[in-house]
Design an enzyme around this catalytic site. Structure first.
Site, PDB file in Angstrom:
ATOM      1  N   HIS A 121      -9.514   5.093  -1.526  1.00 58.40           N
ATOM      2  CA  HIS A 121      -8.661   5.160  -0.326  1.00 58.40           C
ATOM      3  C   HIS A 121      -9.390   5.933   0.767  1.00 58.40           C
ATOM      4  O   HIS A 121     -10.340   6.663   0.496  1.00 58.40           O
ATOM      5  CB  HIS A 121      -7.347   5.866  -0.668  1.00 58.40           C
ATOM      6  N   GLY A 122      -8.900   5.768   1.996  1.00 59.11           N
ATOM      7  CA  GLY A 122      -9.448   6.563   3.103  1.00 59.11           C
ATOM      8  C   GLY A 122     -10.882   6.220   3.441  1.00 59.11           C
ATOM      9  O   GLY A 122     -11.695   7.095   3.738  1.00 59.11           O
TER      10      GLY A 122
ATOM     11  N   ASP B 273       0.856  -1.190   0.000  1.00 55.11           N
ATOM     12  CA  ASP B 273       0.000   0.000   0.000  1.00 55.11           C
ATOM     13  C   ASP B 273       0.894   1.242   0.000  1.00 55.11           C
ATOM     14  O   ASP B 273       1.856   1.320   0.788  1.00 55.11           O
ATOM     15  CB  ASP B 273      -0.873  -0.056   1.276  1.00 55.11           C
TER      16      ASP B 273
ATOM     17  N   SER C 197     -12.179   4.284   5.975  1.00 52.91           N
ATOM     18  CA  SER C 197     -12.617   4.257   7.387  1.00 52.91           C
ATOM     19  C   SER C 197     -13.416   5.521   7.667  1.00 52.91           C
ATOM     20  O   SER C 197     -12.936   6.630   7.387  1.00 52.91           O
ATOM     21  CB  SER C 197     -11.401   4.246   8.337  1.00 52.91           C
TER      22      SER C 197
ATOM     23  N   THR D 234      -7.425   2.668   9.223  1.00 53.02           N
ATOM     24  CA  THR D 234      -7.565   3.265  10.561  1.00 53.02           C
ATOM     25  C   THR D 234      -8.544   2.496  11.445  1.00 53.02           C
ATOM     26  O   THR D 234      -8.248   2.226  12.623  1.00 53.02           O
ATOM     27  CB  THR D 234      -8.037   4.732  10.426  1.00 53.02           C
TER      28      THR D 234
ATOM     29  N   GLY E 243      -7.203   8.417   7.703  1.00 52.00           N
ATOM     30  CA  GLY E 243      -7.225   8.768   9.124  1.00 52.00           C
ATOM     31  C   GLY E 243      -8.633   9.026   9.624  1.00 52.00           C
ATOM     32  O   GLY E 243      -9.611   8.607   9.012  1.00 52.00           O
TER      33      GLY E 243
END
Ligand code: 13P
Length: 283
Positions: free
Chosen positions: A207-208, A81, A210, A232, A180
């Site tokens: 992506h991202g 990743d 969470s 995260t 995050g």
């Protein structure tokens, strides 16, 4: 079985579901993701960032994921990743990773193309597919603070040109998510996603994820997002499990005991994500 991400993502794209890509940080998280994949009969991607590799070495994580894959009767991918350099990408390739991301999104368009192509030259020679990134997904990715950066969305025409010139196998795009913990509720820009989907025919990567509300994730998948990344929330789930055990047994000291609580939390979380992205029963 250990497989590359190539066929998995093409099948997901064709059949309008997504394969979950889960960041694993230790043996317990590998076991938890494996359990969830087998329980739901989902193909699965286990991935590690360069920051994680720095902690124990790519060989160590690869050995864990390969052991899980050999034990599994669902397809398992070992993915790098956010590969942050040619050297890191090639190292993971040589160790045995079956899918590589090279993230040149912080470079200029031309530099990103040339870095991505150099990694593809090496990986494709060994039949290992490559994910690239164009546009900036915000937030804290692998300990790198991007919060001050205003995130440009991926420009659809640039995406088309980028894919044509690099020959990458999948593309991570910036459509409003960030790595995050979100301060508010994130809002995916579906218009940008739709425009990219019209001009790019390879699998797209979110992506991202969470903290992104389920209805937005489901819509992204229905619009052609074929790989969905979660990191995260797995860290939080694992740590919550360990804390729960320590609260119940403040004198506990057996790593297997609190590890089992961590596994349980991560497995529950990952199973839920697999239901949302539609990968259950697709293995
Ligand atoms: P989150 O940490 O926000 O889930 O992002 C995961 C990710 O995109 C890894 O590349």
């Amino acid at each position: 079985m250990l497989v590359t991400s190539k066929e998995l993502l093409l099948d997901a794209q064709k059949n309008k579901y997504a394969v979950g890509a889960f960041n694993v940080e230790n043996m317990e998280m590998v076991l938890a993701v494996l359990n969830a994949a087998e329980e739901t009969r989902s193909p699965v991607i286990m991935q590690t960032t360069p920051g994680t590799l720095k902690f124990a070495g790519a060989d160590f994580y690869f050995a864990n994921i390969r052991a899980a894959a050999e034990r599994a009767d669902v397809p398992v991918v070992c993915h790098l990743d956010h590969g942050n350099s040619f050297e890191t990408a090639v190292l993971a390739f040589h160790v045995g990773y079956t899918s590589i991301m090279i993230d040149g999104s912080k470079l200029s368009f031309e530099e990103n193309i040339s870095l991505t192509r150099s990694v593809i030259d090496v990986c494709h020679a060994g039949n290992v597919p490559v994910e690239a990134e164009l546009g900036r997904v915000g937030g804290k990715e692998d300990g790198l603070d991007n919060t001050a950066v205003i995130n440009p969305f991926t420009e659809p025409d640039e995406a088309r040109e980028f894919v044509e010139r690099t020959g990458c196998d999948s593309l991570a795009v910036a459509i409003g998510t960030a790595h995050g913990i979100y301060k508010g509720v994130p809002q995916v820009n579906f218009e940008v996603l739709g425009k990219i989907r019209e001009v790019v025919d390879i699998p797209l990567v979110l992506h991202g994820t969470s903290g992104v509300p389920d209805d937005q994730v489901i819509k992204c998948v229905s619009m052609g997002m074929s790989k969905v990344n979660y990191a995260t929330d797995l860290r939080i789930a694992y740590t919550n499990g360990v804390k729960r055990y320590m609260n119940e047994k403040p004198d506990g000291f057996d790593p297997k005991k609190y590890g089992a609580f961590g596994i349980e939390e991560v497995q529950r979380y990952v199973t839920g994500r697999m239901q949302v992205i539609g990968s259950c029963g697709k293995a």
